[in-house]
Structure formats: structure tokens, C-alpha cells
Motif scaffolding. Structure first.
Motif, PDB file in Angstrom:
ATOM      1  N   GLU A 170       0.861  -1.184   0.000  1.00  0.00           N
ATOM      2  CA  GLU A 170       0.000   0.000   0.000  1.00  0.00           C
ATOM      3  C   GLU A 170       0.895   1.232   0.000  1.00  0.00           C
ATOM      4  O   GLU A 170       1.840   1.311   0.791  1.00  0.00           O
ATOM      5  CB  GLU A 170      -0.915   0.014   1.226  1.00  0.00           C
ATOM      6  N   TYR A 171       0.584   2.168  -0.887  1.00  0.00           N
ATOM      7  CA  TYR A 171       1.386   3.383  -1.002  1.00  0.00           C
ATOM      8  C   TYR A 171       0.491   4.618  -0.917  1.00  0.00           C
ATOM      9  O   TYR A 171      -0.705   4.568  -1.226  1.00  0.00           O
ATOM     10  CB  TYR A 171       2.137   3.417  -2.331  1.00  0.00           C
ATOM     11  N   THR A 172       1.105   5.703  -0.484  1.00  0.00           N
ATOM     12  CA  THR A 172       0.419   6.997  -0.490  1.00  0.00           C
ATOM     13  C   THR A 172       1.311   8.004  -1.196  1.00  0.00           C
ATOM     14  O   THR A 172       2.509   7.786  -1.366  1.00  0.00           O
ATOM     15  CB  THR A 172       0.134   7.500   0.945  1.00  0.00           C
ATOM     16  N   GLU A 202      -0.839  12.328   2.171  1.00  0.00           N
ATOM     17  CA  GLU A 202      -0.712  10.865   2.185  1.00  0.00           C
ATOM     18  C   GLU A 202      -1.959  10.193   1.622  1.00  0.00           C
ATOM     19  O   GLU A 202      -2.585   9.324   2.229  1.00  0.00           O
ATOM     20  CB  GLU A 202      -0.398  10.370   3.601  1.00  0.00           C
ATOM     21  N   ILE A 203      -2.310  10.601   0.415  1.00  0.00           N
ATOM     22  CA  ILE A 203      -3.475  10.053  -0.278  1.00  0.00           C
ATOM     23  C   ILE A 203      -3.141   8.652  -0.800  1.00  0.00           C
ATOM     24  O   ILE A 203      -2.100   8.446  -1.431  1.00  0.00           O
ATOM     25  CB  ILE A 203      -3.874  10.971  -1.450  1.00  0.00           C
ATOM     26  N   PRO A 204      -3.990   7.656  -0.553  1.00  0.00           N
ATOM     27  CA  PRO A 204      -3.716   6.298  -1.035  1.00  0.00           C
ATOM     28  C   PRO A 204      -3.604   6.241  -2.563  1.00  0.00           C
ATOM     29  O   PRO A 204      -4.388   6.872  -3.282  1.00  0.00           O
ATOM     30  CB  PRO A 204      -4.930   5.503  -0.549  1.00  0.00           C
ATOM     31  N   VAL A 205      -2.621   5.488  -3.037  1.00  0.00           N
ATOM     32  CA  VAL A 205      -2.445   5.279  -4.473  1.00  0.00           C
ATOM     33  C   VAL A 205      -3.208   4.007  -4.867  1.00  0.00           C
ATOM     34  O   VAL A 205      -2.958   2.937  -4.299  1.00  0.00           O
ATOM     35  CB  VAL A 205      -0.956   5.126  -4.842  1.00  0.00           C
ATOM     36  N   TYR A 226      10.542   6.440  -1.310  1.00  0.00           N
ATOM     37  CA  TYR A 226       9.468   6.631  -0.340  1.00  0.00           C
ATOM     38  C   TYR A 226      10.065   6.704   1.062  1.00  0.00           C
ATOM     39  O   TYR A 226      11.171   6.252   1.332  1.00  0.00           O
ATOM     40  CB  TYR A 226       8.423   5.513  -0.414  1.00  0.00           C
ATOM     41  N   LYS A 278       5.668   5.037   6.218  1.00  0.00           N
ATOM     42  CA  LYS A 278       4.292   4.778   5.789  1.00  0.00           C
ATOM     43  C   LYS A 278       4.180   4.641   4.269  1.00  0.00           C
ATOM     44  O   LYS A 278       3.109   4.842   3.687  1.00  0.00           O
ATOM     45  CB  LYS A 278       3.344   5.889   6.262  1.00  0.00           C
ATOM     46  N   ASN A 280       5.113   6.559   1.963  1.00  0.00           N
ATOM     47  CA  ASN A 280       4.708   7.806   1.317  1.00  0.00           C
ATOM     48  C   ASN A 280       5.716   8.138   0.217  1.00  0.00           C
ATOM     49  O   ASN A 280       6.890   8.374   0.487  1.00  0.00           O
ATOM     50  CB  ASN A 280       4.643   8.930   2.359  1.00  0.00           C
TER      51      ASN A 280
END
Length: 400
Positions: free
Chosen positions: A20-22, A27-30, A47, A50, A52
Motif C-alpha cells: 500500500e502506497y500513499t 498521504e493520499i492512497p495510491v 518513499y 508509511k 509515502n
């Protein structure tokens, strides 16, 4: 990791099923997709905690019209190329492109040599390259500043610098005050006349201008001589001078500065154009260019007839040591009194007695004609942006 952009659907995604990435400061989810389409554009990003992704750098530029942006295009392209190699992403945007949660920005694709308009999250860092002071005086700009503060965006170079404001700030510093020529704000006829009577040889220039615009040298003997960039004028007395120049000198804030008898090289004045950057711990000298007047003696700016001369002709080791010392102190004071300046430039000179003089400090340096200085500039900026991202901006917002 690889972040993809789908130009057909105007969306970002990744293809790592177990991750999971933002992205962006929020830090909006990708979103995840199992595979990219043939038109998807890959970006190799780093990154931090988290997962990010970034750094995401927004370059704030001016807007000419619906389709054109005003700014240093070559610098913006070089920054994009360098930051991609670093594992980050930069884009150019204007105040009109901003929203609460996203921004429409222009990405430069080096391999295609073209710009792509995309939707992006609010970036981690914003590099202020607005080209005109009036743009920083709008409610749009102030609203953007409030948004950056609210979201804890690291904002580099908060504003243009006012020459008289700077003079007052630096005159309070025990170490630096001696290097700034005596300066006044021209408030009325009496203030200018008294200053000219006292010093006999002065410069007048707009407090909010750069590149030598609007500068004049005024010398008083039996008569008064005014030297401009394109013409000289002689006046019998101050009454005549004031009648001619009153409108110009009172329409916008002007300062008067005591003239310095400069050290000459081959019969002409010269000065050091210094580019400085913060490296994450201290301010350093990125490059020094030498400019010399040729066609006129008012300014050494190349667009106004100045020329570039090699360092080895005039730059000495003691000059380098002095410049490094004042760069550090000036950077500390700028950030403490005004806001974080990741870069700035200075005009430094020598008097005929070889005493140092600081003529000007600028928060938005122009391009240097020296290729090696411009290349070093891009490297320093990208390293600074990356350092800020990976340290969460610690030490950058409230430095000293």
C-alpha cells in the motif's frame, strides 16, 4: 517502486499487489491495478515512512494566460530531469491550478521533450518561483500560503526581498552592518537633497526591482550629473533635478545609497555574483560569477552592457573565505527574520581600498551564464528538496 500515470483515465496507480502506497503531503492512497496499460507512463520513486512516495515538488510559477506559464523554463526542465534521477517528481503549477486536496500541474517528460498536464496531490514541498512581486500581493497567494501552513508543506523562498527592509535588518547585525553602504528610503525632496548634499555621489534605485532596472547615479559638484543606463543628464541645481525626476522617484518606493569607489580591473568596476544554497545543515557557496561594467559605469549586469570575466583574473582565496562567511550569516538572518530561504544570490564588491561591500541580496536568483554554476545549482536544489522530504522538513521551517 514504480508509480504509473494513465493519461487516458487521468489517474495514478501502482502494480504491487501486497503493498500500500500513499503520495503527497496528505498521504493520499495510491490505487492498485494488476498491470499497466500500454499508454501508462512509469515513474521510479523513492518513499519514506508509511510508504509515502516522493519527494513531490511543486514549482510555483506565474500564469500569462490560459495556455502559457511564465517562468524559467530551462531551470524547470533541468530540475525535473535531476529529481527523477533522485527518485522524486517535480511539476510546475500556478495559483489558479490549486485546490484544497489537489493541484493541476505540468510534468516535463525528458524522453519525449514535452509537458503533460496532470492532476496531482498537494506536494510535500513548494519552490516559489513567482516572477512578479504583484503576484505575491494577491489574495490567491495569501490563501495558498495559509493552505501550505495548514498542511505543513515546506515552502522554499517565501517572497521577493525589499532592498530597504533588508538594509534595516542587516544594519542591526554587529558583524554584517559594516559591509552595507549607507542607505535611506526616499520619502520626499528633502530626504534626497540632504543625502546628496552629504555624500555628493549616490545611487538611487527602486526598492522592489532587480536586474539593474530603474537605477541612476547622481553626482553633485558645481552642477548635478545624473547617469542612467542609456543617457546622462546635467542639471544646474537640485530644483531642476527634482522637477525632472520627482514623478519617477515618488511613484514607487526608491532608495538612495551612498556610492562606493570600487576597485577597478583594467579600468572598469566589477563585482562578484554569488549563488548560495542551504545544504541541510548550513549555507554554502554554490558558485561565484564575475561581472564587469563596459558600456556604462552604473551597473555590471550583462543585459545592461556588462560582461563576464574569468574568476582567475580577480578572485582571490581571501575573497572566497569572506564570501562563505557572509553567506552563512546572511542565510541565518534571512530565515530568522523573513522565512526559510533555500537559495539566494548576493552582489559583493571591493572598494578601492579593498574593503568588502555587499550591494544586494536577491531571493530569486536569475540564471547564471556560467554552465557549471547552473548545473551545480540544480544539484544543490534537488539534494535540498530530498533532504527535506526524508527528514519530514525538520530544521527547514524554523531554522535558527
Amino acid at each position: 517502486m514504480i508509480l504509473y500515470y494513465d493519461p487516458d483515465k487521468q489517474s495514478w496507480f501502482h502494480t504491487e499487489a501486497e503493498q500500500e502506497y500513499t503520495f503527497g503531503v496528505d498521504e493520499i492512497p495510491v490505487p492498485y491495478r494488476n498491470k499497466p496499460s500500454s499508454s501508462s507512463i512509469p515513474f521510479h520513486l523513492g518513499y519514506r515512512k508509511k510508504n509515502n512516495l516522493g519527494p513531490f515538488l511543486g514549482i510555483l510559477a506565474g500564469r500569462k494566460n490560459e495556455r502559457n506559464i511564465i517562468g524559467n523554463g530551462p531551470l524547470f526542465k533541468k530540475l525535473q530531469e535531476e529529481i527523477l534521477d533522485y527518485g522524486g517528481l517535480s511539476f510546475v503549477f500556478t495559483l489558479e491550478h490549486m485546490r484544497e486536496q489537489q493541484v493541476d500541474g505540468y510534468l516535463y517528460l525528458p524522453y519525449k521533450e514535452q509537458w503533460l498536464l496532470v492532476k496531482l496531490p498537494i506536494p510535500h514541498l513548494v519552490y516559489n518561483r513567482l516572477p512578479f512581486r504583484k503576484m505575491e500581493q494577491t489574495e490567491q497567494f495569501q490563501s495558498a500560503i495559509r493552505l501550505f501552513q495548514k498542511k505543513d508543506v515546506c515552502f522554499f523562498n517565501p517572497s521577493f526581498l525589499d532592498k530597504y527592509q533588508l538594509y534595516k535588518i542587516f544594519k542591526e547585525d554587529a558583524h554584517l552592518s559594516r559591509y552595507f553602504p549607507e542607505t535611506i528610503l526616499i520619502q520626499d525632496r528633502l530626504s534626497l537633497e540632504s543625502f546628496l548634499d552629504q555624500h555628493k555621489d549616490i545611487y538611487v534605485k527602486p526598492s522592489n526591482a532587480a536586474k539593474g532596472r530603474g537605477i541612476y547615479r547622481i553626482m553633485k559638484n558645481e552642477k548635478i550629473l545624473v547617469q542612467g543606463l542609456k543617457k546622462n543628464q546635467t542639471f544646474t541645481d537640485f530644483d531642476e533635478l527634482w522637477k525632472e525626476y520627482r514623478a519617477k522617484l515618488t511613484k514607487v518606493p526608491y532608495i538612495a545609497q551612498k556610492s562606493i569607489s570600487p576597485l577597478l580591473h583594467e579600468g572598469n568596476r566589477y563585482d562578484f555574483r554569488v549563488l548560495a544554497h542551504f545544504d541541510g545543515e548550513k549555507y554554502i557557496v554554490t558558485g561565484i560569477g564575475i561581472r564587469q561594467s563596459v558600456e556604462q559605469s552604473v551597473t555590471t549586469h550583462i543585459p545592461n552592457g556588462g560582461r563576464l570575466i574569468p574568476q582567475q583574473e580577480v578572485l582571490k582565496e581571501k575573497d572566497k573565505q569572506f564570501i562563505q562567511a557572509v553567506v552563512q550569516r546572511c542565510g541565518e538572518i534571512l530565515t530568522k527574520e523573513i522565512g526559510f530561504f533555500g537559495e539566494f544570490s548576493m552582489d559583493v564588491g571591493l572598494t578601492e581600498n579593498e574593503d568588502y561591500v555587499i550591494y544586494e541580496i536577491n531571493s530569486k536568483p536569475m540564471s547564471f551564464d556560467e554552465k557549471d554554476i547552473e548545473e551545480a545549482r540544480v544539484r544543490q536544489l534537488v539534494q535540498l528538496f530530498g533532504h527535506s522530504f526524508y527528514t519530514d522538513g525538520k530544521g527547514f521551517r524554523y531554522l535558527f
